[in-house]
Design a protein around this motif. Structure first.
Motif, PDB file in Angstrom:
ATOM      1  N   THR A   1      13.214   1.218  -5.519  1.00 49.07           N
ATOM      2  CA  THR A   1      12.350   0.060  -5.298  1.00 49.07           C
ATOM      3  C   THR A   1      11.202   0.468  -4.388  1.00 49.07           C
ATOM      4  O   THR A   1      11.406   1.140  -3.378  1.00 49.07           O
ATOM      5  N   LEU A   2       9.995   0.067  -4.751  1.00 41.08           N
ATOM      6  CA  LEU A   2       8.840   0.405  -3.919  1.00 41.08           C
ATOM      7  C   LEU A   2       8.980  -0.248  -2.554  1.00 41.08           C
ATOM      8  O   LEU A   2       9.410  -1.388  -2.453  1.00 41.08           O
TER       9      LEU A   2
ATOM     10  N   GLU B   1       3.677  -3.000   0.101  1.00 42.47           N
ATOM     11  CA  GLU B   1       3.071  -4.166  -0.539  1.00 42.47           C
ATOM     12  C   GLU B   1       1.628  -4.249  -0.089  1.00 42.47           C
ATOM     13  O   GLU B   1       1.354  -4.017   1.083  1.00 42.47           O
TER      14      GLU B   1
ATOM     15  N   ASN C   1       1.718  -3.789  -4.372  1.00 40.16           N
ATOM     16  CA  ASN C   1       1.949  -2.722  -5.326  1.00 40.16           C
ATOM     17  C   ASN C   1       1.790  -3.279  -6.734  1.00 40.16           C
ATOM     18  O   ASN C   1       1.683  -4.489  -6.930  1.00 40.16           O
ATOM     19  N   SER C   2       1.764  -2.409  -7.708  1.00 39.34           N
ATOM     20  CA  SER C   2       1.490  -2.798  -9.098  1.00 39.34           C
ATOM     21  C   SER C   2       2.632  -3.542  -9.764  1.00 39.34           C
ATOM     22  O   SER C   2       2.468  -4.072 -10.850  1.00 39.34           O
ATOM     23  N   TYR C   3       3.797  -3.555  -9.133  1.00 37.20           N
ATOM     24  CA  TYR C   3       4.979  -4.088  -9.792  1.00 37.20           C
ATOM     25  C   TYR C   3       5.482  -5.391  -9.187  1.00 37.20           C
ATOM     26  O   TYR C   3       6.516  -5.903  -9.575  1.00 37.20           O
ATOM     27  N   GLY C   4       4.760  -5.926  -8.201  1.00 37.92           N
ATOM     28  CA  GLY C   4       5.129  -7.206  -7.611  1.00 37.92           C
ATOM     29  C   GLY C   4       6.389  -7.148  -6.769  1.00 37.92           C
ATOM     30  O   GLY C   4       7.011  -8.175  -6.511  1.00 37.92           O
ATOM     31  N   GLU C   5       6.789  -5.962  -6.334  1.00 38.17           N
ATOM     32  CA  GLU C   5       7.982  -5.834  -5.500  1.00 38.17           C
ATOM     33  C   GLU C   5       7.594  -5.961  -4.025  1.00 38.17           C
ATOM     34  O   GLU C   5       6.488  -5.632  -3.634  1.00 38.17           O
TER      35      GLU C   5
ATOM     36  N   GLN D   1       7.079  -8.605  -1.941  1.00 31.67           N
ATOM     37  CA  GLN D   1       6.021  -9.525  -1.559  1.00 31.67           C
ATOM     38  C   GLN D   1       6.218  -9.979  -0.115  1.00 31.67           C
ATOM     39  O   GLN D   1       7.341 -10.116   0.354  1.00 31.67           O
TER      40      GLN D   1
ATOM     41  N   GLU E   1      -3.140   3.145 -15.007  1.00 36.34           N
ATOM     42  CA  GLU E   1      -3.672   1.954 -14.333  1.00 36.34           C
ATOM     43  C   GLU E   1      -3.781   2.169 -12.824  1.00 36.34           C
ATOM     44  O   GLU E   1      -4.705   1.678 -12.184  1.00 36.34           O
ATOM     45  N   VAL E   2      -2.860   2.921 -12.249  1.00 35.02           N
ATOM     46  CA  VAL E   2      -2.907   3.224 -10.815  1.00 35.02           C
ATOM     47  C   VAL E   2      -4.058   4.187 -10.534  1.00 35.02           C
ATOM     48  O   VAL E   2      -4.799   4.026  -9.556  1.00 35.02           O
TER      49      VAL E   2
END
Length: 117
Positions: free
Chosen positions: A10-11, A14, A16-20, A22, A82-83
């Motif tokens: 998990t990233l 924040e 980040n591109s994945y909404g993790e 928040q 995209e990153v």
């Protein structure tokens, strides 16, 4: 020693591109009274993220800039396109030549980079 899996892959940052991960305002630190009231500094109020790196870039020699471009491309490695595009866009905000150099090193045409202000 952690025994909870340390959140695996998990990233941990924040935004980040994945909404993790928040931001959770309900869990922020309460203000601390020192000599008057102190509160948490909201780094999002300062939106000048680009002038300082732009000034540093302008001080670099052509050789230093080339090393920066190559190191950036190597470090981004297998990151999703995209990153990479978002990073090139951020570099362009600091200095257009910075973004163009990174794009070239990554083999991405500037026409692929979304233009935002």
């Amino acid at each position: 020693m952690r025994v909870d899996g340390n959140h695996g892959s998990t990233l941990g940052y924040e935004p980040n591109s994945y909404g993790e991960w928040q931001e959770q305002a309900d869990f922020r630190e309460p203000p601390l009274a020192l000599d008057g009231a102190a509160d948490h500094w909201n780094h999002r109020q300062d939106d000048d993220y680009y002038s300082q790196p732009g000034r540093l870039f302008s001080l670099m020699t052509a050789a230093q800039k080339q090393v920066l471009f190559e190191n950036t491309a190597r470090a981004m490695g297998d990151a999703p396109k995209e990153v990479k595009l978002r990073h090139i866009g951020n570099c362009c905000k600091a200095d257009p030549a910075y973004g163009e150099g990174v794009a070239k090193a990554l083999g991405i045409p500037m026409s692929d980079v979304p233009r935002k202000k």
